[in-house]
Design an enzyme around this catalytic site. Structure first.
Site, PDB file in Angstrom:
ATOM      1  N   ARG A 180      62.325  28.046  14.673  1.00  0.00           N
ATOM      2  CA  ARG A 180      61.553  26.973  14.050  1.00  0.00           C
ATOM      3  C   ARG A 180      60.467  27.581  13.160  1.00  0.00           C
ATOM      4  O   ARG A 180      59.916  28.651  13.459  1.00  0.00           O
ATOM      5  CB  ARG A 180      60.902  26.174  15.183  1.00  0.00           C
ATOM      6  CG  ARG A 180      60.045  25.013  14.752  1.00  0.00           C
ATOM      7  CD  ARG A 180      60.853  23.910  14.191  1.00  0.00           C
ATOM      8  NE  ARG A 180      60.170  22.627  14.281  1.00  0.00           N
ATOM      9  CZ  ARG A 180      60.601  21.541  13.634  1.00  0.00           C
ATOM     10  NH1 ARG A 180      61.689  21.590  12.876  1.00  0.00           N
ATOM     11  NH2 ARG A 180      59.964  20.401  13.770  1.00  0.00           N
TER      12      ARG A 180
ATOM     13  N   THR B   9      68.818  16.728   8.092  1.00  0.00           N
ATOM     14  CA  THR B   9      68.997  17.996   8.774  1.00  0.00           C
ATOM     15  C   THR B   9      70.484  18.318   8.720  1.00  0.00           C
ATOM     16  O   THR B   9      71.245  17.617   8.100  1.00  0.00           O
ATOM     17  CB  THR B   9      68.457  17.808  10.198  1.00  0.00           C
ATOM     18  OG1 THR B   9      67.079  17.487  10.078  1.00  0.00           O
ATOM     19  CG2 THR B   9      68.606  19.002  11.081  1.00  0.00           C
TER      20      THR B   9
ATOM     21  N   THR C 165      67.216  22.770   9.558  1.00  0.00           N
ATOM     22  CA  THR C 165      66.700  21.735   8.669  1.00  0.00           C
ATOM     23  C   THR C 165      65.648  22.251   7.712  1.00  0.00           C
ATOM     24  O   THR C 165      64.996  23.280   7.959  1.00  0.00           O
ATOM     25  CB  THR C 165      66.094  20.570   9.495  1.00  0.00           C
ATOM     26  OG1 THR C 165      65.819  19.480   8.629  1.00  0.00           O
ATOM     27  CG2 THR C 165      64.829  20.972  10.209  1.00  0.00           C
TER      28      THR C 165
ATOM     29  N   ASN D  13      63.710  19.629   6.981  1.00  0.00           N
ATOM     30  CA  ASN D  13      63.109  18.335   7.297  1.00  0.00           C
ATOM     31  C   ASN D  13      63.640  17.299   6.319  1.00  0.00           C
ATOM     32  O   ASN D  13      64.792  16.894   6.444  1.00  0.00           O
ATOM     33  CB  ASN D  13      61.582  18.379   7.327  1.00  0.00           C
ATOM     34  CG  ASN D  13      61.024  17.190   8.116  1.00  0.00           C
ATOM     35  OD1 ASN D  13      61.759  16.584   8.904  1.00  0.00           O
ATOM     36  ND2 ASN D  13      59.782  16.844   7.936  1.00  0.00           N
TER      37      ASN D  13
ATOM     38  N   ASP E  52      56.248  17.368  10.831  1.00  0.00           N
ATOM     39  CA  ASP E  52      56.644  17.152  12.233  1.00  0.00           C
ATOM     40  C   ASP E  52      55.473  17.364  13.196  1.00  0.00           C
ATOM     41  O   ASP E  52      55.559  17.042  14.378  1.00  0.00           O
ATOM     42  CB  ASP E  52      57.805  18.083  12.619  1.00  0.00           C
ATOM     43  CG  ASP E  52      59.148  17.515  12.176  1.00  0.00           C
ATOM     44  OD1 ASP E  52      59.210  16.321  11.823  1.00  0.00           O
ATOM     45  OD2 ASP E  52      60.131  18.274  12.179  1.00  0.00           O
TER      46      ASP E  52
ATOM     47  N   SER F   2      59.937  19.476  17.404  1.00  0.00           N
ATOM     48  CA  SER F   2      61.186  19.061  16.757  1.00  0.00           C
ATOM     49  C   SER F   2      61.959  18.127  17.678  1.00  0.00           C
ATOM     50  O   SER F   2      61.699  18.058  18.890  1.00  0.00           O
ATOM     51  CB  SER F   2      62.028  20.303  16.483  1.00  0.00           C
ATOM     52  OG  SER F   2      63.316  19.938  16.054  1.00  0.00           O
TER      53      SER F   2
ATOM     54  N   GLY G 261      69.071  13.725  11.828  1.00  0.00           N
ATOM     55  CA  GLY G 261      68.537  12.362  11.838  1.00  0.00           C
ATOM     56  C   GLY G 261      67.174  12.218  12.482  1.00  0.00           C
ATOM     57  O   GLY G 261      66.869  11.174  13.055  1.00  0.00           O
ATOM     58  N   GLY G 262      66.315  13.248  12.399  1.00  0.00           N
ATOM     59  CA  GLY G 262      64.974  13.122  12.966  1.00  0.00           C
ATOM     60  C   GLY G 262      65.065  12.764  14.447  1.00  0.00           C
ATOM     61  O   GLY G 262      65.892  13.314  15.176  1.00  0.00           O
TER      62      GLY G 262
END
Ligand code: DON
Length: 592
Positions: A133, A403, A421, A423, A445, A474, A496-497
């Site tokens: 990340r 993503t 991703t 984002n 995020d 995340s 998709g978040g």
């Protein structure tokens, strides 16, 4: 069995092993699509019934591969993975190849300027989770996105301040070094070829450029993607020489080819042009983190999934633990099912939004949240036939699918689930000139203003406030499911978040509880609840009118939405694997 896509015309040097599996207590039956294209429901698989108006019918063909399978959002990236597998690479070699290929052929979400998570399960029983990340730059500060009145600006979403320090290259190279068998140059070869020789722009990419032209046009990518001010047209060959050079530097030097030297300088220069704060020091300090996957059980199956800094694994686990107490689980598509599932998500998201964050910066009650007794207490708060309000907030959910998740399984039974991703689509829009890639807008995020919704309508707490060097929370949920005998069953994840969590878990539930074949499990209509906004979202036409009436009577605020996640999944079946990309997306698996 007919493959939807023929293997690449490459020299086939690998000894082609058929996938080898331990006998299984879960009889997922034969490959579910026959030569005629009609679904075969064998073993304990059952045909589901979807509402009449639902556009994706049950009984679609999945892709079958006797030896191995790659499912990703871009056919050329899936092919790159199969090319590596056919040359004798294992699932990790292939996953790394897919990751690099996505960065070239799927620049809206595939990336080297973003980050992600990878869950690995080797056939010899070793398991791992890699956290690559992004992190907040050293010069980041808690209120950096607030204006003088304390209102949130859009700087966490668009422009150079929105980017976290990218983790993608560190992640991919680290995974390869530990679990791969091939050289970095070899697994990067397909991506470099796509960048140097180009690829033909197809409809979905052209449409995506058109709808994001305003964002891209503001920054350095305009010349590449909007030549003469117009998005690349279908049929154009896109060659990316600067990206190819960046990839060559990585292929030759490994991660230092990105985090130091020329590439690092290009990123820092791009930042400094327009008020960004990522420095060469930020880049030089970036490190991915190996973590223990969350290992949970659901009705005798084992889930291996992603721990924090992603909330995905804990939230999926907590939801499934709550659901496990409902025996039998209500029928798919019923109001009762939407009620218990939505209520489970609601409770798990309340915890997620408040308690989860980068464990290096905030205490994360991982044990409690994944504990079955704790889930039992939450289950007891679910009314028999009433919605429980979270609290009322404005509906600020945004429909976003930016993503990308990919799943790989090889002939030995090694499996990799990866979600990565930028984002938002094309990230912050900032394109590193000379480097040939987009940078993420992952800083959004964080809880840029704790208690206020972010771009996904997620209302998150203090634990996830901005701090230098911290990973933003995340929802990415790469997951591997083992059958009751410990054999590989499913490799799954989504984009998709926050809907990553709900879509991934519903595919798992559709296979385990509803006994669907993989194609039906992925095609089935999905619901979503993220606590705030306090509404049960459902895919338009995905719940029958009578079911919606019942849910309304239970007190639910109902919100029809365009889609809940985009899945790329693999399931082990007799004689091989099935791969399924979401019919809602343009993804395509390739097997062999
Ligand atoms: O890490 C996360 O949870 C988000 N950055 C994922 C973003 C995403 O899936 C975009 N698509 N909607």
């Amino acid at each position: 069995m007919k493959l939807r896509f023929l293997p690449l015309a490459v020299a086939v040097v690998a000894c082609h092993k058929t996938a080898s599996f331990t006998p299984s207590a879960t009889d997922v039956g034969f490959p579910s699509s026959s030569a005629t294209g009609a679904a075969v429901y064998s073993g304990d698989r059952r045909a589901p019934s979807f509402p009449d108006a639902w556009p994706y019918k049950a009984g679609r063909a999945a892709v079958f591969g006797q030896h191995a399978m790659v499912a990703s959002d871009a056919p050329l990236a899936s092919q790159a993975g199969v090319e590596i597998l056919e040359h004798g690479g294992n699932a990790v070699d292939a996953a790394v190849a897919v990751g690099f290929a996505l960065a070239v052929v799927f620049p809206e979400a595939g990336n080297i300027g973003g980050g992600g998570y990878m869950v690995i399960r080797m056939a010899d029983g070793r398991t791992a989770a890699l956290d690559y990340r992004e992190v907040a730059p050293l010069a980041a500060s808690r209120d950096m996105y607030l204006d003088e009145q304390g209102n949130l600006t859009n700087k966490s979403v668009v422009g150079p301040l929105a980017s976290g320090v990218p983790g993608a290259i560190a992640g991919l190279t680290t995974a390869l070094a530990k679990y791969g068998t091939m050289s970095l140059a070899d697994v990067m070869a397909p991506a470099i070829r796509y960048a140097e020789q180009g690829f033909v722009v197809e409809g979905p990419f052209a449409r995506s450029l058109t709808s994001n032209a305003r964002l891209i046009g503001q920054f350095g990518g305009a010349g590449v993607f909007l030549p003469d001010g117009k998005p690349l047209a279908v049929g154009t060959r896109l060659v990316q020489p600067e990206l190819a050079q960046t990839l060559h530097r990585v292929a030759e030097q490994g991660a230092p080819g990105f985090y130091t030297g020329k590439t690092a300088q290009l990123i820092a220069d791009e930042m400094h042009r327009d008020g960004g704060i990522i420095t060469t020091e930020d880049l030089a300090r970036y490190k991915p983190v190996w973590r223990e996957p969350i290992k949970s059980s659901y009705r005798g199956y084992t889930l291996l999934t992603m721990p924090p800094s992603s909330s995905g694994g804990i939230t999926v686990t907590e939801t499934l633990n709550i659901l496990e107490g409902f025996v039998p689980v209500p029928p798919f598509g019923s109001a009762e099912y939407a009620h218990v599932l939505g209520s489970a998500y609601q409770r798990a998201f309340i915890d997620r939004n408040e308690k989860l964050a980068d464990p290096a910066f905030a205490p994360v009650p991982m044990k409690q949240l994944t504990d079955k007794a704790y889930a039992q207490k939450l289950r007891a708060t679910i009314g028999h036939d009433r919605a429980t309000p979270t609290s009322s907030v404005a509906k600020t959910m945004r429909e976003g699918m930016e993503t990308t998740h990919y799943s790989v399984a090889d002939a030995q039974g090694n499996a990799v689930a990866t979600t990565t991703t930028l984002n938002a689509l094309y990230g912050s829009g900032v394109y590193v000139r000379g480097g040939g890639f987009f940078l993420n807008d992952e800083m959004d995020d964080f809880a840029a203003a704790p208690g206020k919704p972010n771009m996904f309508g997620l209302v998150q707490g203090e634990a996830n406030a901005i701090q230098p060097g911290k990973r933003m929370l995340s929802a990415m949920s790469p997951t591997i499911v083992l059958d009751r005998d410990g054999g590989l069953l499913l490799v799954v994840g989504s984009r998709g978040g926050p809907r990553i969590i709900t879509s991934t878990s519903q595919v798992i539930l559709n296979v385990l509880d509803q006994h669907m074949i993989l194609s039906d499990a992925v095609s089935a209509p999905r619901i979503h609840h993220q606590a705030l906004p306090d509404s049960l979202a459902y895919e338009r036409n995905g719940l029958a009118p009578a079911v919606l009436d019942s849910l309304r009577q239970m007190g639910y605020g109902l919100e029809p939405i365009g889609g809940v996640g985009l899945i790329n999944a693999i399931m082990r079946v007799r004689g091989g694997y099935e791969g399924m990309s979401d019919p809602r997306s343009m993804g395509r698996p390739v097997g062999y």
